[in-house]
Design an enzyme around this catalytic site. Sequence first.
Site, PDB file in Angstrom:
ATOM      1  N   ARG A 110       0.932  -1.304  -0.047  1.00 22.89           N
ATOM      2  CA  ARG A 110      -0.060   0.025   0.039  1.00 22.89           C
ATOM      3  C   ARG A 110       0.907   1.207  -0.066  1.00 22.89           C
ATOM      4  O   ARG A 110       0.661   2.298  -0.828  1.00 22.89           O
ATOM      5  CB  ARG A 110      -0.987   0.033   1.150  1.00 22.89           C
ATOM      6  CG  ARG A 110      -1.923  -1.048   1.087  1.00 22.89           C
ATOM      7  CD  ARG A 110      -2.908  -1.161   2.484  1.00 22.89           C
ATOM      8  NE  ARG A 110      -4.044  -1.837   2.346  1.00 22.89           N
ATOM      9  CZ  ARG A 110      -3.905  -3.242   2.939  1.00 22.89           C
ATOM     10  NH1 ARG A 110      -2.660  -3.690   3.270  1.00 22.89           N
ATOM     11  NH2 ARG A 110      -4.665  -3.946   3.021  1.00 22.89           N
ATOM     12  N   ILE A 111       1.797   1.191   0.857  1.00 23.12           N
ATOM     13  CA  ILE A 111       2.902   2.506   0.814  1.00 23.12           C
ATOM     14  C   ILE A 111       3.640   2.596  -0.108  1.00 23.12           C
ATOM     15  O   ILE A 111       3.596   3.688  -1.011  1.00 23.12           O
ATOM     16  CB  ILE A 111       3.612   2.369   2.139  1.00 23.12           C
ATOM     17  CG1 ILE A 111       2.620   2.589   3.562  1.00 23.12           C
ATOM     18  CG2 ILE A 111       4.451   3.618   2.390  1.00 23.12           C
ATOM     19  CD1 ILE A 111       3.161   2.097   4.775  1.00 23.12           C
ATOM     20  N   ALA A 160      10.353   2.302   6.723  1.00 22.10           N
ATOM     21  CA  ALA A 160       9.578   1.215   7.092  1.00 22.10           C
ATOM     22  C   ALA A 160      10.150   0.699   8.574  1.00 22.10           C
ATOM     23  O   ALA A 160       9.500   1.249   9.407  1.00 22.10           O
ATOM     24  CB  ALA A 160      10.000  -0.013   6.061  1.00 22.10           C
ATOM     25  N   ARG A 161      11.165  -0.124   8.716  1.00 16.82           N
ATOM     26  CA  ARG A 161      11.609  -0.595  10.056  1.00 16.82           C
ATOM     27  C   ARG A 161      13.038  -0.550   9.975  1.00 16.82           C
ATOM     28  O   ARG A 161      13.946  -0.995   9.029  1.00 16.82           O
ATOM     29  CB  ARG A 161      11.349  -2.060  10.333  1.00 16.82           C
ATOM     30  CG  ARG A 161       9.710  -2.082  10.531  1.00 16.82           C
ATOM     31  CD  ARG A 161       9.524  -1.454  11.878  1.00 16.82           C
ATOM     32  NE  ARG A 161       8.038  -1.452  12.480  1.00 16.82           N
ATOM     33  CZ  ARG A 161       7.310  -0.629  12.250  1.00 16.82           C
ATOM     34  NH1 ARG A 161       7.367   0.511  11.455  1.00 16.82           N
ATOM     35  NH2 ARG A 161       5.883  -0.741  12.949  1.00 16.82           N
ATOM     36  N   ASP A 192      13.875   7.492   8.716  1.00 21.58           N
ATOM     37  CA  ASP A 192      13.080   7.693   9.535  1.00 21.58           C
ATOM     38  C   ASP A 192      12.941   6.792  11.019  1.00 21.58           C
ATOM     39  O   ASP A 192      12.232   6.894  11.810  1.00 21.58           O
ATOM     40  CB  ASP A 192      11.695   7.763   8.930  1.00 21.58           C
ATOM     41  CG  ASP A 192      10.211   8.560   9.917  1.00 21.58           C
ATOM     42  OD1 ASP A 192      10.775   9.538  10.484  1.00 21.58           O
ATOM     43  OD2 ASP A 192       9.501   7.810  10.108  1.00 21.58           O
ATOM     44  N   GLU A 214      16.664   2.554  17.688  1.00 25.63           N
ATOM     45  CA  GLU A 214      15.729   3.833  18.021  1.00 25.63           C
ATOM     46  C   GLU A 214      14.964   3.587  19.364  1.00 25.63           C
ATOM     47  O   GLU A 214      14.768   4.550  19.904  1.00 25.63           O
ATOM     48  CB  GLU A 214      14.555   3.746  17.097  1.00 25.63           C
ATOM     49  CG  GLU A 214      13.628   2.720  16.819  1.00 25.63           C
ATOM     50  CD  GLU A 214      12.883   3.072  15.733  1.00 25.63           C
ATOM     51  OE1 GLU A 214      11.476   3.111  15.790  1.00 25.63           O
ATOM     52  OE2 GLU A 214      13.122   3.226  14.440  1.00 25.63           O
ATOM     53  N   HIS A 231      10.826   8.998  13.579  1.00 31.02           N
ATOM     54  CA  HIS A 231       9.885   7.946  13.154  1.00 31.02           C
ATOM     55  C   HIS A 231       8.516   8.451  13.138  1.00 31.02           C
ATOM     56  O   HIS A 231       7.342   8.372  13.746  1.00 31.02           O
ATOM     57  CB  HIS A 231       9.642   6.876  14.475  1.00 31.02           C
ATOM     58  CG  HIS A 231       9.011   5.533  13.756  1.00 31.02           C
ATOM     59  ND1 HIS A 231       9.694   4.554  14.206  1.00 31.02           N
ATOM     60  CD2 HIS A 231       8.203   5.312  13.061  1.00 31.02           C
ATOM     61  CE1 HIS A 231       8.875   3.499  13.569  1.00 31.02           C
ATOM     62  NE2 HIS A 231       7.874   4.020  12.837  1.00 31.02           N
TER      63      HIS A 231
END
Length: 329
Positions: A155-156, A233-234, A258, A263, A294
């Site tokens: 989707r993204i 994403a991750r 991000d 993190e 993030h």
Amino acid sequence: MKILMYAVFEDEVPYIEEFANRTGHEIVQETDYLSEKNVDLAAGFDAVVTQQTVNIPDMVYSRLAELGIRQISIRQVGYDILNIDAIHKAGLRASNVAAYSPRAIAEYTLTQLLNLIRNNKRYYQATESGNWLWSAAPQGKEIHDLTVAVIGAGRIGSALAEMLHVLGAKVLAVDPVYHAQNEAFLDYTNLDDALKRADVITFHTPLNKQTNGMADKDFFQKVKKNAYILNFARGGIIQTSALLENLRSGKLAGAALDVLPNETEFMGKIQNPDKLPADVQELMSRDNVLLSPHVAFYTNLAVKNMVEIALNDAIALSQGKHIENEILY
């Protein structure tokens, strides 16, 4: 119905209160994330909802089941914090919010890509120090001259690909799932071909056994010189040491991140920069690296949808209903 929401942050409160007033459900808010220390707060509730980057221990699932809870719903896309096998073993069902606003993350990715290729961090730093010369940074690049590899065209990723296509970029997609409708704005290919051809590589995949640490030393050896790396994403997808090695050598033109593997040590906090992990400090010091906390998802529409979709799914799961967002494996 009585619902306990963990890890509530201030911006969610108006949407939670509006939902409660509109539906008549009682929603109790807890600011801390779900853990073995506070799982017993769920006693007497019908459903639980959380949002967090910290893994949920397996004992939490069995304890929730003992308390009569039938589900666990997370108001986020990534569900790497969950142990789905342990959840099912405990007799629970789980859900995420797979599409609260794909455009929010896609737009932010595009924003940071534009900042990268126009060298905006260097110009911001230069003008703040009094340097208003064009030569404060190299000449920028234009989107329509670039080939962008989207790793993960869900989707993204597909939302970003469509935006890039409209701007004239050549878009390559690497994804195990083929969607014919995406052919209008991207070309599917394999990973090795994408890395060889792409000027920009952007990650939009879940974190799982296949993607954890995939951007390693071997990965970067296949990347073309002067490519840009983006990760929204991750954090665990990219090995920071390998990324830094290729930034130091000059093989990479820059990066926008991000998310980071470590993190949880500093995200969501006010942190002295000197106390950050050494690899993060080095990334921060580079004028061709953009870091953000993030926040790619962080828009008013996304926050509203995260709250409402997660609550609706939590209610449905606790009532034994089927939902689109249930995590089955």
